[in-house]
Design a protein around this motif. Structure first.
Motif, PDB file in Angstrom:
ATOM      1  N   LEU A 122      18.543  35.663  -1.185  1.00 46.20           N
ATOM      2  CA  LEU A 122      17.885  35.502   0.104  1.00 46.20           C
ATOM      3  C   LEU A 122      18.735  34.603   0.994  1.00 46.20           C
ATOM      4  CD1 LEU A 122      14.279  34.856  -1.218  1.00 46.20           C
ATOM      5  CD2 LEU A 122      15.146  36.973  -0.234  1.00 46.20           C
ATOM      6  N   VAL A 123      18.573  34.755   2.300  1.00 51.40           N
ATOM      7  CA  VAL A 123      19.277  33.908   3.247  1.00 51.40           C
ATOM      8  C   VAL A 123      18.767  32.484   3.079  1.00 51.40           C
ATOM      9  CG1 VAL A 123      19.605  33.425   5.708  1.00 51.40           C
ATOM     10  CG2 VAL A 123      19.690  35.784   4.876  1.00 51.40           C
ATOM     11  N   TYR A 124      19.689  31.519   3.007  1.00 53.18           N
ATOM     12  CA  TYR A 124      19.328  30.119   2.823  1.00 53.18           C
ATOM     13  C   TYR A 124      18.392  29.681   3.940  1.00 53.18           C
ATOM     14  CZ  TYR A 124      19.684  25.072   2.652  1.00 53.18           C
ATOM     15  OH  TYR A 124      19.387  23.741   2.597  1.00 53.18           O
ATOM     16  N   GLY A 125      17.266  29.119   3.570  1.00 54.38           N
ATOM     17  CA  GLY A 125      16.307  28.623   4.539  1.00 54.38           C
ATOM     18  C   GLY A 125      15.335  29.666   5.058  1.00 54.38           C
ATOM     19  N   ALA A 126      15.534  30.909   4.675  1.00 55.04           N
ATOM     20  CA  ALA A 126      14.635  31.981   5.128  1.00 55.04           C
ATOM     21  C   ALA A 126      14.318  32.876   3.938  1.00 55.04           C
ATOM     22  CB  ALA A 126      15.291  32.789   6.244  1.00 55.04           C
ATOM     23  N   GLU A 127      13.246  32.578   3.270  1.00 57.43           N
ATOM     24  CA  GLU A 127      12.870  33.324   2.068  1.00 57.43           C
ATOM     25  C   GLU A 127      12.374  34.721   2.377  1.00 57.43           C
ATOM     26  OE1 GLU A 127      11.903  30.102   2.610  1.00 57.43           O
ATOM     27  OE2 GLU A 127      13.451  29.343   1.276  1.00 57.43           O
ATOM     28  N   TRP A 128      12.382  35.117   3.617  1.00 57.91           N
ATOM     29  CA  TRP A 128      11.899  36.428   4.024  1.00 57.91           C
ATOM     30  C   TRP A 128      13.018  37.363   4.449  1.00 57.91           C
ATOM     31  CZ3 TRP A 128      13.061  36.698   9.232  1.00 57.91           C
ATOM     32  CH2 TRP A 128      13.263  35.479   9.869  1.00 57.91           C
ATOM     33  N   ILE A 129      14.290  36.898   4.387  1.00 62.10           N
ATOM     34  CA  ILE A 129      15.424  37.750   4.758  1.00 62.10           C
ATOM     35  C   ILE A 129      16.333  37.941   3.546  1.00 62.10           C
ATOM     36  CG2 ILE A 129      17.396  38.068   6.289  1.00 62.10           C
ATOM     37  CD1 ILE A 129      16.092  36.120   8.246  1.00 62.10           C
ATOM     38  N   PRO A 130      16.390  39.134   2.993  1.00 60.79           N
ATOM     39  CA  PRO A 130      17.307  39.372   1.866  1.00 60.79           C
ATOM     40  C   PRO A 130      18.757  39.409   2.349  1.00 60.79           C
ATOM     41  CG  PRO A 130      16.071  41.373   2.405  1.00 60.79           C
ATOM     42  CD  PRO A 130      15.576  40.301   3.311  1.00 60.79           C
TER      43      PRO A 130
END
Length: 178
Positions: A122-130
């Protein structure tokens, strides 16, 4: 047989339909992050990464738009001095090289996409963006690029068959060229 209206619209605007929202999102994220940084003294951990990712996405899609407009980097001045047969041969070589580049880039990008997908990154700091969404731009954009290359090749083949001049200059009022 006439093309459906939605297909004609998509052919004419696919890059713009995809690029404009990406550009708008990137500008909004950057603007909000600047305000947050200067007013609240914090910023989103994912903001820079997402903006860079959106830039990569719309850069490759912009490349396909420039191919469609025949405004991609090329040596038009030199090519225009050549006989029509040589111009046609060089255009076809351009198209073969674009397709080869797209095949190589698309093939090798899948390894990265699959690895990121399988790892659940996942994108660091955004657990909603793979993270696999970012390199996905390569096969998606190059698919559009190949489609645009094939369209240009078809136009050039038709022009040669009909003994019409080849389209060697950019479309759409672009004044500068390489």
């Amino acid at each position: 047989m006439a093309k459906p209206k939605w297909l004609t619209y998509l052919d004419k605007n696919v890059e713009n339909v995809l690029i404009f929202p990406m550009y708008f999102m990137m500008m909004m994220i950057m603007a909000i992050d600047v305000i947050r940084r200067n007013v609240v003294h914090t910023q989103w951990a994912w903001g820079n990464y997402v903006c860079i990712s959106l830039f990569v996405w719309f850069s490759w899609l912009g490349c396909s738009y420039n191919i469609k407009q025949r405004a991609h980097l090329r040596l038009s001045s030199l090519r225009d001095m050549l006989p029509k047969g040589a111009q046609f041969g060089l255009l076809m070589l351009d198209y073969v090289l674009w397709i080869a580049f797209a095949a190589i880039a698309g093939y090798f990008s899948w390894f990265q996409i699959v690895r990121l997908y399988n790892a659940g990154s996942l994108v660091y700091g955004a657990e909603w963006i793979p993270q696999w969404v970012v390199p996905l731009c390569i096969p998606v954009s190059f698919t559009v690029i190949v489609f645009r290359v094939l369209q240009c090749a078809w136009e050039d083949i038709q022009a040669m068959i009909k003994k019409e001049p080849l389209q060697t200059q950019p479309r759409g009022g672009l004044e500068t060229q390489v």
